[in-house]
Design a protein around this motif. Structure first.
Motif, PDB file in Angstrom:
ATOM      1  N   PRO A  58      -8.156 -16.296   0.149  1.00 27.44           N
ATOM      2  CA  PRO A  58      -9.007 -17.217   0.915  1.00 27.44           C
ATOM      3  C   PRO A  58     -10.044 -17.971   0.092  1.00 27.44           C
ATOM      4  CG  PRO A  58      -9.187 -14.935   1.736  1.00 27.44           C
ATOM      5  CD  PRO A  58      -8.321 -14.903   0.517  1.00 27.44           C
ATOM      6  N   PHE A 126       1.883 -19.383   2.382  1.00 23.38           N
ATOM      7  CA  PHE A 126       1.484 -20.556   1.586  1.00 23.38           C
ATOM      8  C   PHE A 126       2.485 -20.900   0.488  1.00 23.38           C
ATOM      9  CE2 PHE A 126      -2.451 -19.013   3.344  1.00 23.38           C
ATOM     10  CZ  PHE A 126      -3.227 -20.139   3.549  1.00 23.38           C
ATOM     11  N   THR A 256       0.626  -7.775   1.380  1.00 21.22           N
ATOM     12  CA  THR A 256       0.843  -7.864   2.831  1.00 21.22           C
ATOM     13  C   THR A 256       2.078  -7.040   3.186  1.00 21.22           C
ATOM     14  OG1 THR A 256       2.188  -9.843   2.475  1.00 21.22           O
ATOM     15  CG2 THR A 256      -0.104 -10.210   3.055  1.00 21.22           C
ATOM     16  N   GLY A 281      -4.577  -7.907   7.616  1.00 22.94           N
ATOM     17  CA  GLY A 281      -5.558  -7.618   8.646  1.00 22.94           C
ATOM     18  C   GLY A 281      -5.380  -6.220   9.225  1.00 22.94           C
ATOM     19  N   ILE A 284      -2.356  -3.559   9.041  1.00 23.21           N
ATOM     20  CA  ILE A 284      -1.812  -3.016   7.781  1.00 23.21           C
ATOM     21  C   ILE A 284      -2.767  -2.039   7.093  1.00 23.21           C
ATOM     22  CG2 ILE A 284      -0.419  -5.111   7.430  1.00 23.21           C
ATOM     23  CD1 ILE A 284      -2.363  -5.615   4.940  1.00 23.21           C
ATOM     24  N   VAL A 311      -7.153  -2.694  -0.714  1.00 25.30           N
ATOM     25  CA  VAL A 311      -7.120  -3.916   0.098  1.00 25.30           C
ATOM     26  C   VAL A 311      -6.250  -3.688   1.330  1.00 25.30           C
ATOM     27  CG1 VAL A 311      -6.719  -6.412   0.061  1.00 25.30           C
ATOM     28  CG2 VAL A 311      -7.039  -5.193  -2.104  1.00 25.30           C
ATOM     29  N   GLY A 313      -6.913  -4.705   5.771  1.00 22.32           N
ATOM     30  CA  GLY A 313      -7.453  -4.375   7.088  1.00 22.32           C
ATOM     31  C   GLY A 313      -8.889  -3.913   7.113  1.00 22.32           C
ATOM     32  N   THR A 335      -8.763 -10.983   5.438  1.00 26.39           N
ATOM     33  CA  THR A 335      -8.808 -11.380   6.853  1.00 26.39           C
ATOM     34  C   THR A 335     -10.169 -11.056   7.475  1.00 26.39           C
ATOM     35  OG1 THR A 335      -6.447 -10.866   6.959  1.00 26.39           O
ATOM     36  CG2 THR A 335      -7.582 -11.163   9.054  1.00 26.39           C
TER      37      THR A 335
HETATM   38  C1  LIG Z   1      -5.179 -16.893   3.536  1.00 27.20           C
HETATM   39  C2  LIG Z   1      -4.641 -15.855   2.591  1.00 27.20           C
HETATM   40  C3  LIG Z   1      -4.089 -16.244   1.379  1.00 27.20           C
HETATM   41  C4  LIG Z   1      -3.609 -15.287   0.481  1.00 27.20           C
HETATM   42  N1  LIG Z   1      -3.147 -15.676  -0.755  1.00 27.20           N
HETATM   43  C5  LIG Z   1      -2.886 -14.739  -1.719  1.00 27.20           C
HETATM   44  C6  LIG Z   1      -2.620 -15.115  -3.065  1.00 27.20           C
HETATM   45  O1  LIG Z   1      -2.608 -16.296  -3.425  1.00 27.20           O
HETATM   46  N2  LIG Z   1      -2.386 -14.124  -3.967  1.00 27.20           N
HETATM   47  C7  LIG Z   1      -2.398 -12.790  -3.623  1.00 27.20           C
HETATM   48  O2  LIG Z   1      -2.206 -11.926  -4.499  1.00 27.20           O
HETATM   49  N3  LIG Z   1      -2.657 -12.408  -2.341  1.00 27.20           N
HETATM   50  C8  LIG Z   1      -2.905 -13.336  -1.401  1.00 27.20           C
HETATM   51  N4  LIG Z   1      -3.238 -12.948  -0.116  1.00 27.20           N
HETATM   52  C9  LIG Z   1      -3.216 -11.504   0.235  1.00 27.20           C
HETATM   53  C10 LIG Z   1      -4.614 -10.872   0.148  1.00 27.20           C
HETATM   54  O3  LIG Z   1      -5.102 -10.862  -1.176  1.00 27.20           O
HETATM   55  C11 LIG Z   1      -4.599  -9.412   0.657  1.00 27.20           C
HETATM   56  O4  LIG Z   1      -3.830  -8.625  -0.198  1.00 27.20           O
HETATM   57  C12 LIG Z   1      -4.081  -9.296   2.094  1.00 27.20           C
HETATM   58  O5  LIG Z   1      -4.558 -10.358   2.870  1.00 27.20           O
HETATM   59  C13 LIG Z   1      -4.493  -7.963   2.730  1.00 27.20           C
HETATM   60  O6  LIG Z   1      -5.873  -7.897   2.927  1.00 27.20           O
HETATM   61  P1  LIG Z   1      -6.561  -8.118   4.377  1.00 27.20           P
HETATM   62  O7  LIG Z   1      -5.877  -7.193   5.320  1.00 27.20           O
HETATM   63  O8  LIG Z   1      -8.007  -7.836   4.153  1.00 27.20           O
HETATM   64  O9  LIG Z   1      -6.311  -9.558   4.734  1.00 27.20           O
HETATM   65  C14 LIG Z   1      -3.680 -13.902   0.808  1.00 27.20           C
HETATM   66  C15 LIG Z   1      -4.215 -13.530   2.056  1.00 27.20           C
HETATM   67  C16 LIG Z   1      -4.697 -14.482   2.940  1.00 27.20           C
HETATM   68  C17 LIG Z   1      -5.279 -14.036   4.248  1.00 27.20           C
END
Ligand SMILES: Cc1cc2nc3c(=O)[nH]c(=O)nc-3n(C[C@H](O)[C@H](O)[C@H](O)COP(=O)(O)O)c2cc1C
Length: 353
Positions: A58, A126, A256, A281, A284, A311, A313, A335
């Protein structure tokens, strides 16, 4: 269930529009005065205020990173870059998803829409866009300079098949380009869908070993993290950790979990040619916590000292503490932070009590 405040990344706008116009919401307004945690901590050999931040994704550029630092996120990962420009997938890139319970690791089908309700889980798709290095290098250097005391930028990057003689060489070349920005820590993303089939690079151990060694040869002086996906049991990842013993400095996990986001009619919500998407989010968190416990157990078994960034959720102080208790040296939220820019300040104020 309640509606969420304005996220700092606007899911209705394209990646390029977010890059040009963002960040949004509180991140675009006058920052609060920095709240320091009473006792700074050591992460790697660095004194960090709170080992909490935002993982790759993000934070698209220096404007986003400056805002995140101002809001007390002390470890900020600059979104994954490549050695050459690479276009983003078209909209939609982010949708809310509504699994009935937690998501399984088996590519579940989930309802996806634009109702961003708590507990919040989203899909992000993306295709790891990047500008050319002549754009992102000076911008990443500006992000590095924006850090206050006890704050650090981590430069995330990945290799691209076809950009160099081999993907290993391209990872090493991109690592060098990142190092030139003075980013103090490197993170190689190995957990975005690999070229071709639905196979992630981090599951190809011989390739990961070659990539990690090429990067370390190219940039021996910077700590190197590998960004990993979820592995279902200890034995599935042990051989990789064993072979990389002493090569890498840490692991960041998880990225993810894959799912099939569908709209109310059961059609692929990201479009016909993107039937699957990564989910992040709340749904997970179990997988991120399990991976951190796994890595913690295995580093004891290996008598190793690699660092672990947890990392997945995290959206409140209890989640942060659960990751630390599981063995994470640092914790990050994508997230959770996107929809709650006050998250780092809230965790600090809770820990300062
Ligand atoms: C909008 C968005 C873009 C992301 N882009 C990347 C990325 O470019 N490279 C990467 O390693 N992870 C990327 N991720 C994954 C996050 O680094 C993270 O591993 C994943 O969102 C789990 O964390 P959360 O549950 O806090 O969202 C992205 C996540 C989000 C939400």
């Amino acid at each position: 269930m309640q509606n969420q405040p304005t996220p700092f990344y606007n899911p209705l706008l394209s990646y390029e529009e977010n890059y040009q116009q963002g960040p949004f919401g509180a991140f675009s307004q006058t920052p609060p005065s920095i709240l320091e945690k009473k006792q700074p901590e050591t992460f790697l050999n660095l004194e960090v205020n709170l080992p909490f931040g935002i993982p790759a994704g993000p934070l698209l550029n220096a404007s986003f990173i400056k805002a995140a630092f101002n809001y007390g996120f002390d470890l900020c990962v600059y979104k994954t870059v490549r050695s050459r420009a690479h276009a983003s997938h078209p909209l939609p890139n982010v949708l809310s998803v509504h699994p009935e319970n937690q998501l399984s690791a088996g590519v579940d089908t989930v309802l996806a829409d634009t109702n961003y309700t708590t507990p919040l889980s989203i899909t992000n798709s993306f295709g790891v866009p990047s500008f050319n290095p002549d754009i992102w290098q000076p911008d990443m250097a500006a992000a590095v300079k924006a850090a206050h005391k006890g704050q650090f930028v981590i430069g995330s990057f990945q290799g691209t098949a076809g950009n160099e003689a081999s993907i290993e060489k391209d990872y090493a070349k991109t690592a060098l380009l990142v190092a030139e920005t003075e980013a103090p820590i490197l993170e190689a993303n190995l957990s975005c869908p690999n070229e071709g089939v639905n196979q992630l690079l981090c599951f190809d151990f011989p390739k990961v070993e070659r990539i990690a060694k090429e990067i370390k040869n190219a940039v021996p002086e910077k700590p190197l993290f590998l960004k990993l996906a979820y592995f279902a049991n200890d034995e599935a990842i042990y051989p990789l950790l064993h072979v990389l013993d002493g090569v890498v400095d840490g692991y960041s996990t998880i990225n993810t979990l894959s799912a099939r986001p569908v709209n109310a009619d059961g059609k692929p919500a990201l479009g016909q040619n993107r039937p699957t998407g990564g989910v992040c989010g709340d749904a997970i968190r179990w997988a991120g916590l399990e991976m951190v416990e796994r890595l913690h157990r295995l580093r004891t078994r290996l008598n190793n000292h690699f660092a672990i960034i947890g990392v997945g959720g995290v959206s409140n102080v209890e989640h942060y503490l659960a990751y630390r208790a599981a063995g994470a040296d640092a914790v990050m939220s994508a997230t959770g932070a996107m929809w709650n820019p006050q998250l780092a300040l809230q965790i600090k104020s809770s820990l300062n009590k």
